[in-house]
Design a protein around this motif. Structure first.
Motif, PDB file in Angstrom:
ATOM      1  N   CYS A  20       0.850  -1.186   0.000  1.00  0.00           N
ATOM      2  CA  CYS A  20       0.000   0.000   0.000  1.00  0.00           C
ATOM      3  C   CYS A  20       0.894   1.247   0.000  1.00  0.00           C
ATOM      4  O   CYS A  20       1.754   1.385   0.865  1.00  0.00           O
ATOM      5  N   VAL A  22       0.094   4.144   0.784  1.00  0.00           N
ATOM      6  CA  VAL A  22      -0.280   5.070   1.861  1.00  0.00           C
ATOM      7  C   VAL A  22       0.329   4.618   3.185  1.00  0.00           C
ATOM      8  O   VAL A  22       1.054   5.368   3.841  1.00  0.00           O
ATOM      9  N   CYS A  23       0.059   3.368   3.586  1.00  0.00           N
ATOM     10  CA  CYS A  23       0.500   2.913   4.912  1.00  0.00           C
ATOM     11  C   CYS A  23       1.633   1.887   4.838  1.00  0.00           C
ATOM     12  O   CYS A  23       2.219   1.548   5.868  1.00  0.00           O
ATOM     13  N   CYS A  37      -5.764  -2.752   1.166  1.00  0.00           N
ATOM     14  CA  CYS A  37      -4.858  -3.043   2.284  1.00  0.00           C
ATOM     15  C   CYS A  37      -5.671  -3.211   3.571  1.00  0.00           C
ATOM     16  O   CYS A  37      -6.858  -2.886   3.605  1.00  0.00           O
ATOM     17  N   GLU A  39      -5.764  -1.510   6.143  1.00  0.00           N
ATOM     18  CA  GLU A  39      -6.269  -0.225   6.647  1.00  0.00           C
ATOM     19  C   GLU A  39      -7.377   0.332   5.759  1.00  0.00           C
ATOM     20  O   GLU A  39      -7.771   1.493   5.901  1.00  0.00           O
ATOM     21  N   HIS A  41      -7.272   1.168   2.627  1.00  0.00           N
ATOM     22  CA  HIS A  41      -6.910   2.005   1.482  1.00  0.00           C
ATOM     23  C   HIS A  41      -7.135   1.154   0.239  1.00  0.00           C
ATOM     24  O   HIS A  41      -6.675   0.008   0.183  1.00  0.00           O
TER      25      HIS A  41
END
Ligand SMILES: [Zn+2]
Length: 290
Positions: A20, A22-23, A37, A39, A41
């Motif tokens: 991912c 983002v994270c 993901c 989380e 996203h």
């Protein structure tokens, strides 16, 4: 099956090499055609079969026509054919994993022709290609025409590739991020970086410019490579290709050299039936220093 689902299925084959952006957590490929993901996203595959993993809109302006011109000349003229063959030979010499497919990532893939052609040269080898570029207009063309790789719109600074997951990085006439390359490369993995040699498109430079842009030095680029990577091999390619007038027009259009040529000089250059054009490339092969 739609190209969107086909694109997602190809990505599923290298899902272990994706993360991912983002994270940073691992992603899964969902049946309906998206990366997800833990989380939550999520990134949808587009109808052309690529996935956009940019976390914010890319700045800069990219010209679809420029990518089209580049595609045409690369497919029609053989301008880079010896380069594609040489790059594929270098990949064949490498120690790729047995059992699981080797992942070849082209960073800065543009409209995807280099990666597509190199994968064609490698047919029979157990590898999967992934092309990343920040220019959506390029990746759209790649996904539209080439169903042999995973195509991603993304920013190398916010990479969608997992740690130590890539066996070969291709970085062709395109900016580098050596910290990221080091992070992404699997143990024993190699970077193949192609940089222009002094004679690259010499005839075009000489015709279009009357100043220092006539010449090019790759010293700084190579120095930067050597600071971050230990070179294991260097191949210098120099050849010339005969281009017809229409292809010369494409060449003037496609090359960054032509960002600001004198229009009169460009017109004069194109006022000919054909020309011999020099291609000179240095292929730097290396592994991370640490
Ligand atoms: Zn995430």
């Amino acid at each position: 099956m739609s190209k969107r689902i086909e694109g997602a299925r190809r990505a599923a084959r290298i899902v272990h090499a994706l993360k991912c952006p983002v994270c940073g957590k691992p992603v899964s490929v969902e049946d309906e055609g998206r990366l997800l993901c833990p989380e939550n996203h999520s990134f949808d595959f587009a109808k052309q079969g690529y996935v956009n993993v940019l976390t914010r809109p890319a700045g800069g302006h990219y010209d679809k026509e420029l990518f089209e011109a580049r595609r045409r000349i690369m497919m029609d003229s053989g301008l880079y054919a010896p380069f594609h063959k040489t790059a594929a030979d270098l990949v064949r010499e490498m120690s790729l994993p047995s059992g699981v497919p080797g992942v070849i990532a082209d960073i800065g893939c543009g409209e995807g022709t280099h990666l597509h052609r190199i994968l064609e040269e490698l047919s029979g080898l157990n590898v999967i290609g992934a092309g990343l570029d920040i220019a959506k207009e390029g990746v759209q063309l790649a996904a539209r025409d080439f169903q042999d790789a995973v195509w991603l719109v993304g920013d190398l600074a916010q990479s969608p590739f997992a740690d130590h997951s890539i066996h070969v990085i291709l970085n062709i006439l395109s900016p580098s991020n050596y910290e990221e390359f080091t992070r992404m490369l699997a143990p024993g993995g190699r970077l193949i970086k192609a940089v222009p040699g002094a004679g690259y498109l010499r005839e075009l430079r000489e015709a279009l410019y009357s100043d220092e842009r006539q010449t090019y030095s790759n010293e700084e680029t190579i120095g930067l490579f050597d600071r971050h990577f230990r070179r294991t091999e260097t191949v210098t390619l120099r050849y010339s290709v005969h281009l017809e007038r229409e292809q010369l027009e494409g060449l003037v259009r496609m090359t960054p050299l032509s960002w600001s040529p004198d229009p009169e000089a460009a017109r004069k250059f194109l006022d000919r039936e054909s020309a011999e054009i020099t291609v000179e490339l240095e292929l730097l092969v290396g592994e991370p220093r640490d």
